[in-house]
Design a protein around this motif. Sequence first.
Motif: not given
Ligand code: CTP
Length: 340
Positions: A68-70, A141-143, A181-183
């Motif tokens: 269900q992640s966005d 890039h961080n992804t 955040s998850s990140y």
């Molecule tokens: N991100 C970032 N800096 C932050 C928050 C987010 O660089 N302070 C980037 C990261 O690449 C992160 C992406 O934005 O992976 C998406 O953020 P978010 O949707 O909050 O987290 P996800 O990693 O996608 O996890 P989730 O499954 O909860 O959506």
Amino acid sequence: PLPPLTAKFRKLLDHVCIKCYDDFSPSALEDTARERIRLDLEEFIKREFQGARLSLFGSSKNGFGFKQSDLDICMTIDGIENAEDLDCIKTIEDLARLLRKHQGLRNILPITSAKVPIVKFYHGRSGLEGDISLYNTLALHNTELLASYAAIDPRVKYLCYTMKVFTKICDIGDASRGSLSSYAYTLMVLFFLQQRNPPVIPVLQEIYKDKKPEILVDGWNAYFFSQLDELRLYWPDFGKNKESVGELWLGLLRYYTEDFDFKEHVICIRRKSLLTTFKKQWTSKYIVIEDPFDLNHNLGAGLSRKMTNFIMKAFINGRRVFGTTVKDFPKEYPSKMEYF
Ligand code: CTP
Ligand code: MG
């Protein structure tokens, strides 16, 4: 100190961690569906924005996604180098107007006041929420960096999923509501795995042949070692850590409740030697997490004192619960996870 754990309970801990991954990670089919939505939106947007390109990033691509992640989507336009050459607010508003004409989307909402302007949407058929940002290049890039860590050892994925489930159940995993955040939590897991002795993962930003290459993105060096098939040649600790996931999960809870000195040190995955909060001049916050590329970005900057206490208490409780032998874990997740 808690009494020692039975061997059977240790096995149960392993099982719980692996189950977090099995229950919440998307299937290959669900991954393809995300890719199809991206492509469909790209085709649609191209009609008005010539040369528009959409890229998925975040947990759709970093190896730590939930069903269900966005959908985190970044838009760029061919021929435009960076965001400075674009009126971002106008582009987001134009994009929102266009997306309102798309049959498959609902609840189109441009948010232009945020640090990163976005347009939010809901995709009816998949039931997924998503947002489109512009030139969010460092996030791409961080992804990639996170995806590389996920690919090094299966325990990385298991632990990051366990951490995500834990933070959702404890209500400490939503940056839009004042927590992290998850990140940020993923960075905490990676840091722990780098600091473990022997380490489970290397510091990819410190591995290079002669001189550290420079890949400048928004003024920051986004280099990291990505030839993972050659990792064993460049990382002396390759394959040395033999701990089970359950042991590591409990190890992580112990590390952040007993060992890691939050006042003194920064959670920082770009170097092995510990970085001090003093050196960064980030001494006013207790939880300090440095972004691996944007070194001015502290992911803990938005935490209130109250929220910090709430997060630390969740870790302390977690350490007690997961460190106490029981015969069985509950068969069901708490109801909060149903919405996941
Ligand atoms: N991100 C970032 N800096 C932050 C928050 C987010 O660089 N302070 C980037 C990261 O690449 C992160 C992406 O934005 O992976 C998406 O953020 P978010 O949707 O909050 O987290 P996800 O990693 O996608 O996890 P989730 O499954 O909860 O959506
Ligand atoms: Mg996301």
